[in-house]
Write a protein that holds these residues in place. Structure first.
Motif, PDB file in Angstrom:
ATOM      1  N   ALA A 154       0.956  -1.072   0.020  1.00 26.21           N
ATOM      2  CA  ALA A 154      -0.459   0.067   0.399  1.00 26.21           C
ATOM      3  C   ALA A 154       1.103   0.921   0.168  1.00 26.21           C
ATOM      4  CB  ALA A 154      -1.186   0.004   0.926  1.00 26.21           C
ATOM      5  N   VAL A 155       2.533   2.111   0.704  1.00 27.26           N
ATOM      6  CA  VAL A 155       2.607   2.255   0.861  1.00 27.26           C
ATOM      7  C   VAL A 155       3.249   2.660  -0.735  1.00 27.26           C
ATOM      8  CG1 VAL A 155       5.058   3.272   1.348  1.00 27.26           C
ATOM      9  CG2 VAL A 155       3.325   2.421   3.080  1.00 27.26           C
ATOM     10  N   LEU A 156       3.333   1.505  -1.162  1.00 26.34           N
ATOM     11  CA  LEU A 156       4.275   1.536  -2.368  1.00 26.34           C
ATOM     12  C   LEU A 156       3.464   2.146  -3.565  1.00 26.34           C
ATOM     13  CD1 LEU A 156       6.326  -1.705  -3.074  1.00 26.34           C
ATOM     14  CD2 LEU A 156       7.242   0.516  -2.499  1.00 26.34           C
ATOM     15  N   VAL A 157       2.008   1.933  -3.241  1.00 24.50           N
ATOM     16  CA  VAL A 157       1.291   2.631  -4.205  1.00 24.50           C
ATOM     17  C   VAL A 157       0.542   4.260  -4.070  1.00 24.50           C
ATOM     18  CG1 VAL A 157      -1.225   2.672  -5.075  1.00 24.50           C
ATOM     19  CG2 VAL A 157      -0.413   0.254  -4.589  1.00 24.50           C
ATOM     20  N   ALA A 158       0.919   4.382  -2.653  1.00 26.84           N
ATOM     21  CA  ALA A 158       0.397   5.621  -2.362  1.00 26.84           C
ATOM     22  C   ALA A 158       1.446   6.368  -2.479  1.00 26.84           C
ATOM     23  CB  ALA A 158       0.173   5.366  -0.723  1.00 26.84           C
ATOM     24  N   ILE A 159       2.704   5.925  -3.031  1.00 24.83           N
ATOM     25  CA  ILE A 159       4.177   6.617  -3.327  1.00 24.83           C
ATOM     26  C   ILE A 159       4.212   7.366  -4.554  1.00 24.83           C
ATOM     27  CG2 ILE A 159       6.738   7.296  -2.643  1.00 24.83           C
ATOM     28  CD1 ILE A 159       6.062   6.569  -0.217  1.00 24.83           C
ATOM     29  N   PHE A 160       4.352   5.805  -5.613  1.00 24.40           N
ATOM     30  CA  PHE A 160       4.590   5.754  -6.655  1.00 24.40           C
ATOM     31  C   PHE A 160       3.506   6.238  -7.536  1.00 24.40           C
ATOM     32  CE2 PHE A 160       8.097   3.634  -4.833  1.00 24.40           C
ATOM     33  CZ  PHE A 160       8.992   3.643  -5.917  1.00 24.40           C
ATOM     34  N   LEU A 161       2.173   6.119  -7.494  1.00 24.98           N
ATOM     35  CA  LEU A 161       0.578   6.919  -8.305  1.00 24.98           C
ATOM     36  C   LEU A 161       0.762   8.058  -8.023  1.00 24.98           C
ATOM     37  CD1 LEU A 161      -1.478   5.283  -9.788  1.00 24.98           C
ATOM     38  CD2 LEU A 161      -3.464   5.563  -7.414  1.00 24.98           C
ATOM     39  N   PRO A 162       0.857   8.773  -6.706  1.00 24.79           N
ATOM     40  CA  PRO A 162       1.240  10.378  -7.285  1.00 24.79           C
ATOM     41  C   PRO A 162       2.217  10.964  -7.677  1.00 24.79           C
ATOM     42  CG  PRO A 162       0.096   9.559  -4.854  1.00 24.79           C
ATOM     43  CD  PRO A 162       0.458   8.493  -5.351  1.00 24.79           C
ATOM     44  N   ARG A 163       3.606  10.436  -7.846  1.00 18.33           N
ATOM     45  CA  ARG A 163       4.280  10.131  -8.658  1.00 18.33           C
ATOM     46  C   ARG A 163       4.428  10.364 -10.284  1.00 18.33           C
ATOM     47  NH1 ARG A 163       9.764   8.446  -5.342  1.00 18.33           N
ATOM     48  NH2 ARG A 163       9.448   8.978  -3.463  1.00 18.33           N
ATOM     49  N   SER A 164       3.272   9.458 -10.417  1.00 18.34           N
ATOM     50  CA  SER A 164       3.387   9.304 -12.161  1.00 18.34           C
ATOM     51  C   SER A 164       2.016  10.113 -12.899  1.00 18.34           C
ATOM     52  CB  SER A 164       3.312   7.705 -12.263  1.00 18.34           C
ATOM     53  OG  SER A 164       1.959   7.134 -11.104  1.00 18.34           O
ATOM     54  N   ALA A 165       1.129  11.139 -11.644  1.00 17.33           N
ATOM     55  CA  ALA A 165       0.218  11.646 -12.564  1.00 17.33           C
ATOM     56  C   ALA A 165       0.920  13.422 -12.680  1.00 17.33           C
ATOM     57  CB  ALA A 165      -1.215  11.707 -11.391  1.00 17.33           C
ATOM     58  N   HIS A 166      -0.040  14.016 -13.483  1.00 23.59           N
ATOM     59  CA  HIS A 166       0.409  15.190 -13.674  1.00 23.59           C
ATOM     60  C   HIS A 166      -0.819  16.117 -12.514  1.00 23.59           C
ATOM     61  CE1 HIS A 166       2.481  13.976 -17.052  1.00 23.59           C
ATOM     62  NE2 HIS A 166       3.293  14.965 -17.029  1.00 23.59           N
ATOM     63  N   TRP A 167      -0.445  17.158 -11.921  1.00 23.81           N
ATOM     64  CA  TRP A 167      -1.353  17.215 -10.325  1.00 23.81           C
ATOM     65  C   TRP A 167      -1.338  18.625 -11.074  1.00 23.81           C
ATOM     66  CZ3 TRP A 167      -3.775  14.149  -7.527  1.00 23.81           C
ATOM     67  CH2 TRP A 167      -3.476  13.377  -7.117  1.00 23.81           C
ATOM     68  N   GLN A 168      -1.016  19.268 -12.331  1.00 23.96           N
ATOM     69  CA  GLN A 168      -1.647  20.896 -11.961  1.00 23.96           C
ATOM     70  C   GLN A 168      -2.821  20.755 -13.290  1.00 23.96           C
ATOM     71  OE1 GLN A 168       0.413  18.878 -13.570  1.00 23.96           O
ATOM     72  NE2 GLN A 168       1.364  20.042 -15.889  1.00 23.96           N
ATOM     73  N   VAL A 169      -3.660  22.258 -13.177  1.00 24.47           N
ATOM     74  CA  VAL A 169      -5.280  22.508 -13.783  1.00 24.47           C
ATOM     75  C   VAL A 169      -4.811  22.106 -15.134  1.00 24.47           C
ATOM     76  CG1 VAL A 169      -6.872  23.767 -13.862  1.00 24.47           C
ATOM     77  CG2 VAL A 169      -5.257  23.646 -11.774  1.00 24.47           C
ATOM     78  N   PRO A 170      -5.583  21.365 -15.735  1.00 21.93           N
ATOM     79  CA  PRO A 170      -6.770  20.837 -15.458  1.00 21.93           C
ATOM     80  C   PRO A 170      -7.110  19.278 -15.914  1.00 21.93           C
ATOM     81  CG  PRO A 170      -6.579  21.187 -18.303  1.00 21.93           C
ATOM     82  CD  PRO A 170      -5.495  21.419 -17.601  1.00 21.93           C
ATOM     83  N   VAL A 171      -5.889  18.499 -15.152  1.00 21.57           N
ATOM     84  CA  VAL A 171      -5.448  17.451 -15.027  1.00 21.57           C
ATOM     85  C   VAL A 171      -5.820  16.865 -13.805  1.00 21.57           C
ATOM     86  CG1 VAL A 171      -4.347  15.215 -16.111  1.00 21.57           C
ATOM     87  CG2 VAL A 171      -3.121  17.524 -17.125  1.00 21.57           C
TER      88      VAL A 171
END
Lengths: 111, 242
Positions: free
Chosen positions: A52-69
């Motif tokens: 679960a830690v691995l998912v919680a850390i690597f999933l957000p890192r592989s996303a773009h967090w700026q508007v509008p995504v």
């Protein structure tokens, strides 16, 4: 031997040593305490927590967090993996579909 | 008429074949598209290192010519979870003789889930022979996957952007598998909370380790309340997951 080959060779050996060391440690130090209740408690709950830690850390890192995504470029493929895996429970299918979906999004959209 | 050991091992390891071929191939493709080394180095890494996430991270580190000390520390941290895998197999591997070093060397995420989830008979010697064969078959699939991916990736003009998501997808799948085996969502929520907390609070290089330490602290803290559940099984070794 060129510098680059030497680097690659040492790199592989260092990586192999670090990997083997982490696998060896419990057997080297805790072999006598294998049936201790604490070892059983950790052995039971730690693997799930670590995944679960691995998912919680690597999933957000592989996303773009700026508007509008708003991270949807990784959250949608992740949701696809979860839904497919709960439905069919076929690891290959879930991973292949999720990864293709993510690759498609990253290659088609420019952020 | 009991089945041959190798047949049992083959049947047990089949799901990993379907997981390791594409995962190994993603590593292979990544290796040949990002680096200039000979393609056969990729399967060689599968022989010597044999670690899924470790080898994928290795490509990133090789591209940037990372210093070897930093490589060593990064690999220790990434693979730190293996320390906890051994904990549940201490008893099963006891007295495995010459097979033991290889059983330990080959203890990947997937081998761990197969060995801890499969039904075991009273014949410990035979079960260890089967464990050994499962580990061997798994590594075989992995090496073939690495080689295929690297060999194909060398000729392929293929946009591999985003292929690293295979790793995230694998972790999600393993998370669901762990949940199904445990029938408890507590460690999953604990892991998520710890991961997100350290993601928001700590610098990138320390997030993984701090989150893992946080889980350990919580598990130690709630151990006294759960102690009674393990006492009866003292003589039996690993907890059986129902």
């Amino acid at each position: 031997m060129s510098n680059e080959t030497l680097y690659l060779l040492s790199f592989i050996l260092v990586t192999a040593a670090a990997t083997f060391l982490t696998r060896l440690m419990p057997f080297a130090f805790l072999g006598k305490h294998s049936s201790h209740p604490l070892a059983q408690h950790l052995g039971r709950y730690l693997p799930a927590g670590i995944m679960a830690v691995l998912v919680a850390i690597f999933l957000p890192r592989s996303a773009h967090w700026q508007v509008p995504v708003f991270g949807l470029d990784a959250l949608v493929p992740a949701a696809l993996v979860i839904v497919l895996h709960l439905w069919r429970r076929n690891a290959l299918l879930s991973m292949l579909a999720g990864t293709s979906c993510y690759m498609l999004i990253q290659q088609q959209l420019s952020f | 008429m009991p089945q041959h050991n190798w047949l049992i091992a083959l049947k047990t390891s089949l799901p990993v074949l379907f997981g390791y071929l594409p995962l190994g191939a993603s590593f292979g493709v990544l290796f040949s598209t990002q680096l200039d080394y000979a393609w056969w180095i990729a399967p060689l890494m599968g022989v010597i290192i044999y670690a899924g996430s470790g080898q994928l991270l290795a490509v990133t580190l090789l591209v940037t010519f990372t210093g070897l000390t930093q490589v060593f520390i990064a690999m220790l941290l990434l693979n730190a979870r293996h320390v906890f895998y051994g904990l549940s197999l201490l008893e099963a591997f006891k007295g495995a003789g010459w097979r033991k070093p290889y059983l330990i060397f080959g203890l990947t995420d997937e081998t761990y889930s197969l060995l801890t989830c499969r039904a075991r008979s009273e014949d410990k010697k035979r079960e260890q022979q089967i464990d050994f064969l499962i580990t061997l078959f798994n590594q075989g699939y992995w090496i073939v996957g690495c080689g295929l991916g690297a060999w194909l990736g060398r000729a392929l003009t293929f946009d591999a952007t985003g292929i690293e998501f295979a790793l995230v997808a694998l972790f999600i799948v393993l998370c669901i598998e762990q949940y199904k085996a445990l029938q408890s969502s507590f460690p999953i929520w604990l892991g998520f909370a710890a991961g997100l907390f350290s993601l928001l609070v700590f610098p990138e290089s320390q997030q993984l380790l701090i989150a893992m330490l946080l889980i350990c602290v919580v598990l130690f803290w709630q151990y006294p309340a759960n102690k009674h559940r393990y006492k009866n099984r003292l003589a039996r070794g690993p907890v059986d997951e129902q």
